[in-house]
Design a protein around this motif. Structure first.
Motif, short mmCIF file in Angstrom:
data_model
loop_
_atom_site.label_atom_id
_atom_site.label_comp_id
_atom_site.label_asym_id
_atom_site.label_seq_id
_atom_site.Cartn_x
_atom_site.Cartn_y
_atom_site.Cartn_z
N VAL A 135 -15.87 -9.09 9.80
CA VAL A 135 -14.43 -8.85 9.66
C VAL A 135 -14.06 -7.64 10.50
O VAL A 135 -14.72 -6.60 10.43
CB VAL A 135 -14.06 -8.60 8.18
N THR A 136 -12.99 -7.77 11.27
CA THR A 136 -12.56 -6.66 12.11
C THR A 136 -11.86 -5.58 11.29
O THR A 136 -11.56 -5.77 10.11
CB THR A 136 -11.62 -7.14 13.23
N SER A 137 -11.57 -4.46 11.92
CA SER A 137 -10.96 -3.31 11.24
C SER A 137 -9.49 -3.57 10.91
O SER A 137 -8.88 -4.54 11.40
CB SER A 137 -11.08 -2.06 12.12
N ASN A 138 -8.90 -2.68 10.11
CA ASN A 138 -7.50 -2.82 9.71
C ASN A 138 -6.57 -2.93 10.92
O ASN A 138 -5.62 -3.72 10.93
CB ASN A 138 -7.07 -1.62 8.86
N ASN A 142 -7.93 -7.25 10.27
CA ASN A 142 -9.00 -7.77 9.41
C ASN A 142 -9.30 -9.24 9.69
O ASN A 142 -9.46 -10.05 8.77
CB ASN A 142 -8.66 -7.58 7.93
N ARG A 143 -9.40 -9.58 10.97
CA ARG A 143 -9.72 -10.97 11.34
C ARG A 143 -11.16 -11.30 11.02
O ARG A 143 -12.05 -10.46 11.18
CB ARG A 143 -9.46 -11.18 12.83
N LEU A 161 -18.82 -2.77 11.43
CA LEU A 161 -17.97 -3.79 10.83
C LEU A 161 -18.70 -4.51 9.69
O LEU A 161 -19.92 -4.72 9.74
CB LEU A 161 -17.53 -4.82 11.87
#
Length: 228
Positions: A135-138, A142-143, A161
């Motif tokens: 999950v990517t960062s905010n 958050n993809r 991540l």
């Protein structure tokens, strides 16, 4: 006077850059710097939390680890087992900026959502079928990136991540992970949030997760297994 000001500014910038660089794995200034657990040795030099033995006393065993060919016990609540090979059990890795891990999965076994604060991870599947993702960062929304991996497939988890691996096959699975740090660290999300010592105030978690206090209380009473 301007020249003095410029010199001071330049030195300040260099000092800041040096400080930032020191937060990552050190670049070796010699062929190797085998970690030494004996902190009383007069020959030792302090490097990134580890003392180093005299290079003239190093031998092949300092760079050797055996046993990763053997299956691990996955009879635990997660159905997985992580065997890490890092500077703590392979002393020759000190200052070299790499480590690895073997991950064994029972059917439906999970290496739960976690992060490595100091390393990017590259995973290769040796046996079985894994559903993996991160999950990517905010700031990136958050993809979620996911993929089903089969024998011989490779997937990368960027540094810091949250990521996971789940055995979606009907047989045991095995994967090996390479990590870009001698000591990548691991933060298992469920353990850190609901199994901290002492426990986080339930009001904090209830509001953060938008659930009732009783849900948080129940989660904090669980036995949080850590397989890393």
């Amino acid at each position: 006077m301007k020249g003095v000001y410029f010199l001071i500014s330049t030195l300040a910038i260099l000092a800041s850059a040096t400080f930032l660089v020191s937060a990552s794995d050190p670049s070796p200034l010699q062929d190797f710097c085998v970690a030494l657990n004996d902190t009383k040795s007069a020959e030792a030099v302090f490097v990134n939390g580890k003392f180093c033995k005299d290079p003239k006393l190093a031998n092949a065993n300092d760079f050797f680890f055996s046993g990763l060919q053997n299956p691990r016990n996955t009879q635990n609540p997660l159905g997985s087992n992580v065997t890490a090979v890092n500077v703590d059990n392979l002393l020759g890795l000190n200052t070299l900026g790499i480590s690895l891990a073997r991950i064994d999965f029972a059917p439906n076994g999970l290496n739960p959502p976690h992060t490595h604060p100091r390393a990017t991870e590259i995973l290769v599947v040796l046996e079985g079928t894994l559903y993996v993702g991160f999950v990517t960062s905010n700031g990136d929304g958050n993809r979620l990136f996911t993929k089903v991996l089969n024998k011989g497939d490779v997937f990368v988890f960027p540094i810091g991540l949250i990521h996971f691996q789940l055995n979606v096959g009907h047989v045991n699975a095995v994967a090996f992970a390479g990590l870009s740090s001698q000591n990548p660290g691991v933060i298992t999300i469920a353990n850190a949030v609901f199994g901290s010592k002492p426990l986080i105030n339930p009001d904090v978690l209830a509001k953060a997760f938008q659930v009732d206090d009783k849900v948080v209380d129940n989660l904090q009473k669980q036995f949080w297994y850590d397989n890393n």
